[in-house]
Design a protein around this motif. Sequence first.
Motif, PDB file in Angstrom:
ATOM      1  N   SER A  46      -0.380  10.294   0.484  1.00 59.71           N
ATOM      2  CA  SER A  46      -1.281  10.693  -0.585  1.00 59.71           C
ATOM      3  C   SER A  46      -2.164   9.534  -1.011  1.00 59.71           C
ATOM      4  O   SER A  46      -1.874   8.365  -0.712  1.00 59.71           O
ATOM      5  N   ASN A  47      -3.238   9.846  -1.720  1.00 59.66           N
ATOM      6  CA  ASN A  47      -4.069   8.811  -2.308  1.00 59.66           C
ATOM      7  C   ASN A  47      -3.330   8.180  -3.473  1.00 59.66           C
ATOM      8  O   ASN A  47      -2.372   8.755  -4.007  1.00 59.66           O
ATOM      9  N   LYS A  48      -3.795   7.034  -3.893  1.00 60.80           N
ATOM     10  CA  LYS A  48      -3.182   6.380  -5.067  1.00 60.80           C
ATOM     11  C   LYS A  48      -3.317   7.258  -6.282  1.00 60.80           C
ATOM     12  O   LYS A  48      -4.326   7.923  -6.471  1.00 60.80           O
ATOM     13  N   GLU A 100      -4.324   8.697   4.966  1.00 61.23           N
ATOM     14  CA  GLU A 100      -4.726   9.566   3.857  1.00 61.23           C
ATOM     15  C   GLU A 100      -5.581  10.741   4.377  1.00 61.23           C
ATOM     16  O   GLU A 100      -5.397  11.881   3.932  1.00 61.23           O
ATOM     17  N   GLU A 112       0.827  -1.204   0.000  1.00 62.60           N
ATOM     18  CA  GLU A 112       0.000   0.000   0.000  1.00 62.60           C
ATOM     19  C   GLU A 112       0.862   1.255   0.000  1.00 62.60           C
ATOM     20  O   GLU A 112       0.557   2.235  -0.684  1.00 62.60           O
ATOM     21  N   ARG A 135       1.816   4.243  -3.317  1.00 57.56           N
ATOM     22  CA  ARG A 135       1.705   5.703  -3.136  1.00 57.56           C
ATOM     23  C   ARG A 135       3.056   6.396  -3.231  1.00 57.56           C
ATOM     24  O   ARG A 135       3.209   7.542  -2.816  1.00 57.56           O
TER      25      ARG A 135
END
Length: 210
Positions: free
Chosen positions: A208-210, A202, A60, A64
């Motif tokens: 940050s978001n994807k 997030e 994850e 990012r």
Amino acid sequence: MKIILSVLTVLFLVSCSSTRIVDTWTNQEHLNYKPKKVLIVGVTENLTARRLFESKLKDEFTARGINAVESYNVFKPTFTNAKQTEEEIDEEVKRVSNNGFDSVLISAVKGVDEKVTYSGDAYRTNYYWRRFGRYYYLYQDVYFDRGYYEKYNVYHIEASLYNLKENNDKSLVWVASYDIVDPNTINTTINDYVNAIIKSLEKENIISNK
């Protein structure tokens, strides 16, 4: 980072159920903090669960643009196989920091509560049944039906992010508490919990978001 000493066990529980956030806190002195290289720490005797948790969270972070490494690829085997002194832990933290890590994320089980739920008919609120006989008739199964009540566990989990470049009382960047209800399967629990951590980070604009 001396707070690592108090981490006795980490979430590697199992669940097909729900993970919900209970509370979260972000250090106001680290509002603009952006981790660049994160060490993901899992402390558990269950090596399989540890690897699953750390690998999932690493993926994850990597998605990012954050460099993340599992602790089982960083810590020396002797560090996790034996109890460490405070000085030995400080030396390992120093070694990790010298290798370019600026952050560490740790997750720990803070407690477990056993809950009980009623598995019979829906709770009744129609109080026009005022006769004792009728009331007793409706609820007497509690004495005879072993499945009348069902027990389940709620695990109270805490995830913390530390700034390794500040080895003092202000090194805590973010912390959040979660409840995991009635765990059953390892993959589902780890996926749900890691997703909950990522959403929290997030929301606090730490990643940050994807």
